[in-house]
Scaffold this motif. Structure first.
Motif, PDB file in Angstrom:
ATOM      1  N   VAL A  84       0.862  -1.182   0.000  1.00 20.76           N
ATOM      2  CA  VAL A  84       0.000   0.000   0.000  1.00 20.76           C
ATOM      3  C   VAL A  84       0.897   1.230   0.000  1.00 20.76           C
ATOM      4  O   VAL A  84       1.834   1.334   0.797  1.00 20.76           O
ATOM      5  CB  VAL A  84      -0.924   0.028   1.234  1.00 20.76           C
ATOM      6  N   VAL A  85       0.621   2.151  -0.914  1.00 22.72           N
ATOM      7  CA  VAL A  85       1.317   3.435  -0.958  1.00 22.72           C
ATOM      8  C   VAL A  85       0.384   4.479  -0.372  1.00 22.72           C
ATOM      9  O   VAL A  85      -0.720   4.697  -0.886  1.00 22.72           O
ATOM     10  CB  VAL A  85       1.707   3.818  -2.402  1.00 22.72           C
ATOM     11  N   LEU A  86       0.804   5.096   0.726  1.00 22.59           N
ATOM     12  CA  LEU A  86       0.020   6.152   1.363  1.00 22.59           C
ATOM     13  C   LEU A  86       0.652   7.495   1.027  1.00 22.59           C
ATOM     14  O   LEU A  86       1.785   7.783   1.431  1.00 22.59           O
ATOM     15  CB  LEU A  86      -0.024   5.942   2.881  1.00 22.59           C
ATOM     16  N   LEU A  87      -0.083   8.304   0.263  1.00 25.05           N
ATOM     17  CA  LEU A  87       0.411   9.590  -0.207  1.00 25.05           C
ATOM     18  C   LEU A  87      -0.194  10.730   0.598  1.00 25.05           C
ATOM     19  O   LEU A  87      -1.345  10.657   1.037  1.00 25.05           O
ATOM     20  CB  LEU A  87       0.051   9.782  -1.680  1.00 25.05           C
ATOM     21  N   GLY A  88       0.556  11.788   0.767  1.00 27.15           N
ATOM     22  CA  GLY A  88       0.058  12.969   1.444  1.00 27.15           C
ATOM     23  C   GLY A  88       1.194  13.936   1.676  1.00 27.15           C
ATOM     24  O   GLY A  88       2.360  13.532   1.731  1.00 27.15           O
ATOM     25  N   PRO A  89       0.895  15.227   1.807  1.00 26.15           N
ATOM     26  CA  PRO A  89       1.970  16.195   2.060  1.00 26.15           C
ATOM     27  C   PRO A  89       2.644  15.926   3.398  1.00 26.15           C
ATOM     28  O   PRO A  89       2.118  15.212   4.261  1.00 26.15           O
ATOM     29  CB  PRO A  89       1.239  17.547   2.058  1.00 26.15           C
ATOM     30  N   ARG A  90       3.811  16.490   3.567  1.00 28.51           N
ATOM     31  CA  ARG A  90       4.526  16.347   4.833  1.00 28.51           C
ATOM     32  C   ARG A  90       3.685  16.901   5.984  1.00 28.51           C
ATOM     33  O   ARG A  90       2.914  17.837   5.812  1.00 28.51           O
ATOM     34  CB  ARG A  90       5.851  17.103   4.775  1.00 28.51           C
ATOM     35  N   GLN A  91       3.877  16.309   7.161  1.00 25.21           N
ATOM     36  CA  GLN A  91       3.257  16.763   8.408  1.00 25.21           C
ATOM     37  C   GLN A  91       1.749  16.561   8.442  1.00 25.21           C
ATOM     38  O   GLN A  91       1.060  17.138   9.286  1.00 25.21           O
ATOM     39  CB  GLN A  91       3.566  18.258   8.656  1.00 25.21           C
ATOM     40  N   VAL A  92       1.228  15.707   7.551  1.00 22.44           N
ATOM     41  CA  VAL A  92      -0.221  15.512   7.530  1.00 22.44           C
ATOM     42  C   VAL A  92      -0.656  14.394   8.476  1.00 22.44           C
ATOM     43  O   VAL A  92      -1.855  14.228   8.742  1.00 22.44           O
ATOM     44  CB  VAL A  92      -0.683  15.230   6.085  1.00 22.44           C
ATOM     45  N   GLY A  93       0.308  13.611   8.976  1.00 19.27           N
ATOM     46  CA  GLY A  93      -0.017  12.553   9.926  1.00 19.27           C
ATOM     47  C   GLY A  93       0.230  11.145   9.420  1.00 19.27           C
ATOM     48  O   GLY A  93      -0.185  10.175  10.057  1.00 19.27           O
ATOM     49  N   ASP A 136     -18.221  21.193  15.937  1.00 18.91           N
ATOM     50  CA  ASP A 136     -18.062  22.387  16.758  1.00 18.91           C
ATOM     51  C   ASP A 136     -16.736  23.097  16.519  1.00 18.91           C
ATOM     52  O   ASP A 136     -16.555  24.239  16.951  1.00 18.91           O
ATOM     53  CB  ASP A 136     -18.187  22.020  18.244  1.00 18.91           C
ATOM     54  N   ARG A 137     -15.808  22.446  15.806  1.00 21.12           N
ATOM     55  CA  ARG A 137     -14.508  23.060  15.520  1.00 21.12           C
ATOM     56  C   ARG A 137     -14.426  23.584  14.089  1.00 21.12           C
ATOM     57  O   ARG A 137     -13.335  23.792  13.563  1.00 21.12           O
ATOM     58  CB  ARG A 137     -13.385  22.027  15.744  1.00 21.12           C
ATOM     59  N   LEU A 138     -15.565  23.806  13.466  1.00 19.67           N
ATOM     60  CA  LEU A 138     -15.604  24.206  12.058  1.00 19.67           C
ATOM     61  C   LEU A 138     -14.739  25.437  11.785  1.00 19.67           C
ATOM     62  O   LEU A 138     -13.888  25.430  10.887  1.00 19.67           O
ATOM     63  CB  LEU A 138     -17.049  24.478  11.637  1.00 19.67           C
ATOM     64  N   HIS A 139     -14.922  26.502  12.535  1.00 21.33           N
ATOM     65  CA  HIS A 139     -14.201  27.738  12.239  1.00 21.33           C
ATOM     66  C   HIS A 139     -12.715  27.621  12.551  1.00 21.33           C
ATOM     67  O   HIS A 139     -11.880  28.204  11.852  1.00 21.33           O
ATOM     68  CB  HIS A 139     -14.842  28.913  12.997  1.00 21.33           C
ATOM     69  N   ASP A 140     -12.379  26.858  13.605  1.00 19.16           N
ATOM     70  CA  ASP A 140     -10.963  26.628  13.904  1.00 19.16           C
ATOM     71  C   ASP A 140     -10.298  25.882  12.756  1.00 19.16           C
ATOM     72  O   ASP A 140      -9.175  26.215  12.352  1.00 19.16           O
ATOM     73  CB  ASP A 140     -10.806  25.817  15.194  1.00 19.16           C
ATOM     74  N   LEU A 141     -10.993  24.864  12.247  1.00 19.87           N
ATOM     75  CA  LEU A 141     -10.412  24.061  11.168  1.00 19.87           C
ATOM     76  C   LEU A 141     -10.280  24.881   9.896  1.00 19.87           C
ATOM     77  O   LEU A 141      -9.263  24.787   9.186  1.00 19.87           O
ATOM     78  CB  LEU A 141     -11.282  22.822  10.919  1.00 19.87           C
ATOM     79  N   TRP A 142     -11.278  25.685   9.598  1.00 16.15           N
ATOM     80  CA  TRP A 142     -11.220  26.541   8.403  1.00 16.15           C
ATOM     81  C   TRP A 142     -10.069  27.540   8.517  1.00 16.15           C
ATOM     82  O   TRP A 142      -9.268  27.686   7.585  1.00 16.15           O
ATOM     83  CB  TRP A 142     -12.555  27.252   8.238  1.00 16.15           C
ATOM     84  N   LEU A 143      -9.950  28.201   9.659  1.00 19.61           N
ATOM     85  CA  LEU A 143      -8.913  29.223   9.829  1.00 19.61           C
ATOM     86  C   LEU A 143      -7.517  28.615   9.852  1.00 19.61           C
ATOM     87  O   LEU A 143      -6.612  29.079   9.145  1.00 19.61           O
ATOM     88  CB  LEU A 143      -9.143  29.997  11.126  1.00 19.61           C
ATOM     89  N   ARG A 144      -7.319  27.573  10.641  1.00 16.98           N
ATOM     90  CA  ARG A 144      -5.985  27.022  10.869  1.00 16.98           C
ATOM     91  C   ARG A 144      -5.584  25.956   9.859  1.00 16.98           C
ATOM     92  O   ARG A 144      -4.401  25.650   9.712  1.00 16.98           O
ATOM     93  CB  ARG A 144      -5.911  26.414  12.271  1.00 16.98           C
ATOM     94  N   GLY A 145      -6.566  25.374   9.160  1.00 17.44           N
ATOM     95  CA  GLY A 145      -6.258  24.287   8.247  1.00 17.44           C
ATOM     96  C   GLY A 145      -6.144  22.967   8.979  1.00 17.44           C
ATOM     97  O   GLY A 145      -6.239  22.896  10.208  1.00 17.44           O
ATOM     98  N   GLY A 146      -5.919  21.905   8.209  1.00 17.17           N
ATOM     99  CA  GLY A 146      -6.009  20.561   8.757  1.00 17.17           C
ATOM    100  C   GLY A 146      -4.701  19.885   9.099  1.00 17.17           C
ATOM    101  O   GLY A 146      -4.719  18.713   9.497  1.00 17.17           O
ATOM    102  N   PHE A 147      -3.555  20.559   8.962  1.00 16.47           N
ATOM    103  CA  PHE A 147      -2.320  19.929   9.421  1.00 16.47           C
ATOM    104  C   PHE A 147      -2.397  19.815  10.946  1.00 16.47           C
ATOM    105  O   PHE A 147      -2.646  20.812  11.634  1.00 16.47           O
ATOM    106  CB  PHE A 147      -1.109  20.742   8.984  1.00 16.47           C
ATOM    107  N   PRO A 148      -2.215  18.617  11.500  1.00 15.76           N
ATOM    108  CA  PRO A 148      -2.479  18.414  12.928  1.00 15.76           C
ATOM    109  C   PRO A 148      -1.770  19.393  13.849  1.00 15.76           C
ATOM    110  O   PRO A 148      -2.381  19.914  14.794  1.00 15.76           O
ATOM    111  CB  PRO A 148      -2.014  16.967  13.160  1.00 15.76           C
ATOM    112  N   ASP A 149      -0.490  19.682  13.616  1.00 10.83           N
ATOM    113  CA  ASP A 149       0.233  20.586  14.510  1.00 10.83           C
ATOM    114  C   ASP A 149      -0.302  22.014  14.429  1.00 10.83           C
ATOM    115  O   ASP A 149      -0.275  22.754  15.413  1.00 10.83           O
ATOM    116  CB  ASP A 149       1.732  20.577  14.191  1.00 10.83           C
ATOM    117  N   SER A 150      -0.777  22.408  13.267  1.00  7.07           N
ATOM    118  CA  SER A 150      -1.368  23.733  13.114  1.00  7.07           C
ATOM    119  C   SER A 150      -2.721  23.793  13.797  1.00  7.07           C
ATOM    120  O   SER A 150      -3.024  24.725  14.547  1.00  7.07           O
ATOM    121  CB  SER A 150      -1.520  24.079  11.634  1.00  7.07           C
TER     122      SER A 150
END
Length: 397
Positions: free
Chosen positions: A20-29, A142-156
């Motif tokens: 299995v090849v798992l693709l994704g940008p760096r720091q995505v988890g 309930d975290r909709l606006h946080d996710l929109w503003l900060r994006g989905g990279f976990p550390d961000s």
């Protein structure tokens, strides 16, 4: 830790395929997910960005022969392109010894290079999966606006404050521009590529205008194409293709371009708070791109995304053609009014849409005329997940 949809997807793929090849940008988890899986079965993990781990694979067959029966996880596998030929022989050898599935999990952050290498060597032996940044139905509505503003990279997303999140994203951008991209080979000045990336963020969700971008950067249109290909390959930018099946219509043929993570859009534009975002001209394009990425990620595997626009004004922000044959016509609006233009319905008729959905900023599921259904983003994601689970692409009542 948030439960990731990719976790079960990868487990299922390992149960069905040798690699299995798992693709994704760096720091995505990806690494965190892989190490979680490693804790459930006999496994070995190598990070091919580490010189010591690359030396272990100087004679790959000698090492990998000893690991037969274990899950071998190879992180940043594009760092050793010559390894793929050995993996083919290893998979075939293991099959003869009765180990047919779940042998290799390969993690990579440069899709084109990795796909080309593995397609040539591992045809019929590998499954490809993509891991997006955190999604709304993973972190909670309930975290909709946080996710929109900060994006989905976990550390961000999980940073202690908006300022800390913005600082993380600035560091992320700098690392990509100054280290990661040069490591792939392209000799592009970091300041030039940063300006190009920022220009894409300003035009979030707009039609690609290579001539205007080239003029703004003082480079050729061919160079713009090369820059764009690079960011698409790194899964940081999406080039959304136009729907092309209505030969009798005068269709827009240029792709639309999105910076895929909304947090990176806001970092590129210096938008560190929700208030600054809501007062910026990019707010509509940012919301559209945020919703679009979430919808594509929630759709069943094999779904093809498009947009639709004619010279007469008929337009759809997103078309999802599901493997079942269902065609979803989707409008995305940051409004609380569950209304669409006449052009939406004309476009939905043009493409013979089986489902019509408005993703809006309201909180209720509202049936509208002509089969249209207005939904908050979280509810729309739930419908697509249900279609995925059902395998039919139908729209539940």
């Amino acid at each position: 830790m948030y439960p990731r949809h990719a976790h079960q997807i990868v487990l299922s793929a390992l149960d069905e395929q040798a690699a299995v090849v798992l693709l994704g940008p760096r720091q995505v988890g990806k690494t965190t997910l892989a190490l979680d899986i490693a804790g459930t079965r006999p496994s070995v993990y190598l990070d091919l960005e580490r010189e010591a781990d690359r030396r272990i694979l100087a004679e790959p067959d000698l090492y990998l022969d000893e690991q037969a029966g274990k899950l071998v996880i190879l992180d940043e596998v594009q760092q050793m392109p010559g390894l793929f030929a050995s993996l083919r022989g290893q998979i075939d050898m293991r099959r003869r010894r009765g180990f047919r599935t779940g042998q290799f999990l390969l993690l990579g952050s440069a899709s084109h290079v990795l796909l080309q290498q593995s397609a040539e060597s591992l045809a019929g032996r590998v499954r490809y999966e993509e891991m997006p940044p955190l999604l709304l139905d993973e972190v909670g509505k309930d975290r909709l606006h946080d996710l929109w503003l900060r994006g989905g990279f976990p550390d961000s997303f999980q940073a202690a404050s908006n300022r800390a999140s913005q600082t993380w994203r600035e560091d992320f951008l700098r690392t990509y521009l100054e280290r990661d991209i040069p490591a792939l080979g392209p000799r592009i000045p970091a300041t030039t590529l940063r300006r190009f990336w920022t220009m894409l963020a300003h035009a979030q969700g707009g039609l690609l205008n290579a001539a205007a971008l080239a003029e703004g950067l003082g480079v050729s249109g061919q160079t713009i194409g090369r820059y764009l290909d690079l960011l698409v390959d790194l899964m940081l930018v999406r080039r959304l293709a136009p729907w092309h099946q209505n030969a009798g219509k005068r269709l827009v043929k240029s792709p639309k371009v999105y910076v895929r993570d909304s947090g990176l859009v806001h970092a590129l534009l210096g938008l560190g708070t929700l208030e600054s975002l809501l007062g910026h001209p990019v707010v509509g394009g940012s919301w559209e791109g945020f919703c679009l990425e979430a919808l594509i990620a929630a759709a069943p595997p094999g779904t093809e995304p498009f947009f639709y626009r004619t010279s007469g004004g008929a337009e759809l922000d997103l078309i999802l053609r599901l493997p079942s044959g269902a065609v979803w016509a989707i409008e995305i609006k940051r409004t609380t009014a569950p209304k669409v233009s006449r052009g939406f319905h004309l476009a939905a008729e043009d493409i013979a849409a089986t489902h019509r959905v408005l993703v809006y900023a309201g909180t209720r599921d509202v049936p509208v005329a002509n089969g249209l259904r207005a939904l908050p983003l979280g509810d729309a994601l739930g419908l697509l997940r249900a279609a995925h689970d059902a395998g039919a692409g139908s729209l539940p009542a």
